[in-house]
Design a protein around this motif. Structure first.
Motif, mmCIF file in Angstrom:
data_model
loop_
_atom_site.group_PDB
_atom_site.id
_atom_site.type_symbol
_atom_site.label_atom_id
_atom_site.label_comp_id
_atom_site.label_asym_id
_atom_site.label_seq_id
_atom_site.Cartn_x
_atom_site.Cartn_y
_atom_site.Cartn_z
ATOM 1 N N GLU A 34 -0.532 -4.238 11.332
ATOM 2 C CA GLU A 34 0.930 -4.307 11.405
ATOM 3 C C GLU A 34 1.542 -2.908 11.371
ATOM 4 O O GLU A 34 2.540 -2.643 12.055
ATOM 5 C CB GLU A 34 1.464 -5.150 10.247
ATOM 6 N N VAL A 47 6.993 -6.197 0.652
ATOM 7 C CA VAL A 47 7.249 -6.265 -0.790
ATOM 8 C C VAL A 47 7.035 -4.881 -1.407
ATOM 9 O O VAL A 47 6.045 -4.205 -1.117
ATOM 10 C CB VAL A 47 6.326 -7.292 -1.465
ATOM 11 N N ASN A 94 10.117 -3.745 8.087
ATOM 12 C CA ASN A 94 10.821 -4.941 7.631
ATOM 13 C C ASN A 94 9.872 -5.934 6.953
ATOM 14 O O ASN A 94 8.683 -6.001 7.267
ATOM 15 C CB ASN A 94 11.501 -5.607 8.831
ATOM 16 N N ASN A 95 10.410 -6.698 5.985
ATOM 17 C CA ASN A 95 9.694 -7.793 5.313
ATOM 18 C C ASN A 95 8.449 -7.305 4.569
ATOM 19 O O ASN A 95 7.369 -7.886 4.675
ATOM 20 C CB ASN A 95 9.315 -8.878 6.330
ATOM 21 N N THR A 143 12.163 -7.001 -1.597
ATOM 22 C CA THR A 143 11.556 -7.196 -0.282
ATOM 23 C C THR A 143 12.466 -6.589 0.768
ATOM 24 O O THR A 143 13.669 -6.876 0.792
ATOM 25 C CB THR A 143 11.349 -8.691 0.011
ATOM 26 N N THR A 144 11.917 -5.740 1.601
ATOM 27 C CA THR A 144 12.733 -5.049 2.598
ATOM 28 C C THR A 144 13.261 -6.039 3.633
ATOM 29 O O THR A 144 12.569 -6.977 4.034
ATOM 30 C CB THR A 144 11.920 -3.959 3.302
ATOM 31 N N THR A 145 14.488 -5.821 4.054
ATOM 32 C CA THR A 145 15.125 -6.682 5.055
ATOM 33 C C THR A 145 15.472 -5.921 6.326
ATOM 34 O O THR A 145 15.994 -6.510 7.272
ATOM 35 C CB THR A 145 16.406 -7.307 4.484
ATOM 36 N N GLU A 146 15.193 -4.626 6.330
ATOM 37 C CA GLU A 146 15.480 -3.807 7.505
ATOM 38 C C GLU A 146 14.523 -2.622 7.525
ATOM 39 O O GLU A 146 14.156 -2.105 6.466
ATOM 40 C CB GLU A 146 16.934 -3.319 7.468
#
Length: 213
Positions: free
Chosen positions: A158, A44, A41-42, A92-95
């Protein structure tokens, strides 16, 4: 000077472990060609693409157009283009999960020539424009190298945390599956024992009625 070289080597070594890759795809005459990547998630994502055709030198250059779409892990359409031969896009990833990009042929190449797509796929830190950051913040070379190295280390950390979380989730799923299998096996065994006991009782009753026992 030696410190600068060492830092640059560290950054290059770290970059080698990150997601920034060039992909060469051959498009079928019908249907779609898709690529996908598991992204947390989140993050770019920047993508550059171009259609490439093996044209003969003495023939006019012809580049067929294509369509493309980007789909999120939950099936949401993040990007869509039609009748294009090259371009770039980002999101941008949201999941967390697998993000899929599919390419479709709109027109055929002459004489059945192969049609390929050059795809430059960058995610996370690799998608940052470090030159623009350096110009905007007036950062010196060694400061920029240190900033890159810090960003790469953070990205790797991360990623490790994300993989550990995925491993825990998979372990929980595996444990639940094993527990469900154990319960199902116990129920199946109980039913088999009950069926066998019922059959024995029925046979005994039948033989007693016939005065065979």
């Amino acid at each position: 000077m030696k410190l600068m070289n060492v830092l640059k080597l560290l950054v290059v070594a770290t970059m080698a472990m990150t997601a920034a890759e060039a992909i060469w795809l051959e498009l079928p005459s019908s249907g779609a060609k898709c690529v996908y990547e598991e992204i947390r998630n989140n993050v770019v994502v920047l993508v550059n693409y171009a259609v490439i055709v093996d044209n003969e030198p003495d023939k006019p250059k012809f580049i067929p157009d294509i369509s493309l779409k980007v789909i999120s892990p939950f099936g949401n359409k993040l990007h869509h283009e039609e009748n294009v031969t090259r371009g770039k896009f980002g999101f941008t990833t949201t999941e967390p999960g697998y993000y899929m990009t599919c390419f479709f042929m709109n027109s055929q190449a002459p004489n059945g020539k192969s049609v390929h797509i050059g795809l430059d796929w960058k995610t996370g830190i690799a998608a940052k424009d470090w030159d623009s950051i350096a110009r905007k913040e007036k950062i010196q070379d060694i400061e920029l190298v240190l900033m890159k190295f810090q960003a790469w280390v953070q990205a790797i950390h991360e990623k490790i945390v994300y993989l550990e979380k995925r491993e825990e989730e998979m372990s929980e799923v595996s444990e639940r599956t094993n527990a469900a299998v154990a319960v199902f096996s116990g129920m199946s065994l109980s039913l088999c024992i009950l069926a066998a006991a019922t059959q024995i009782w029925y046979l005994k009753r039948f033989f007693r009625k016939k005065k065979l026992i």
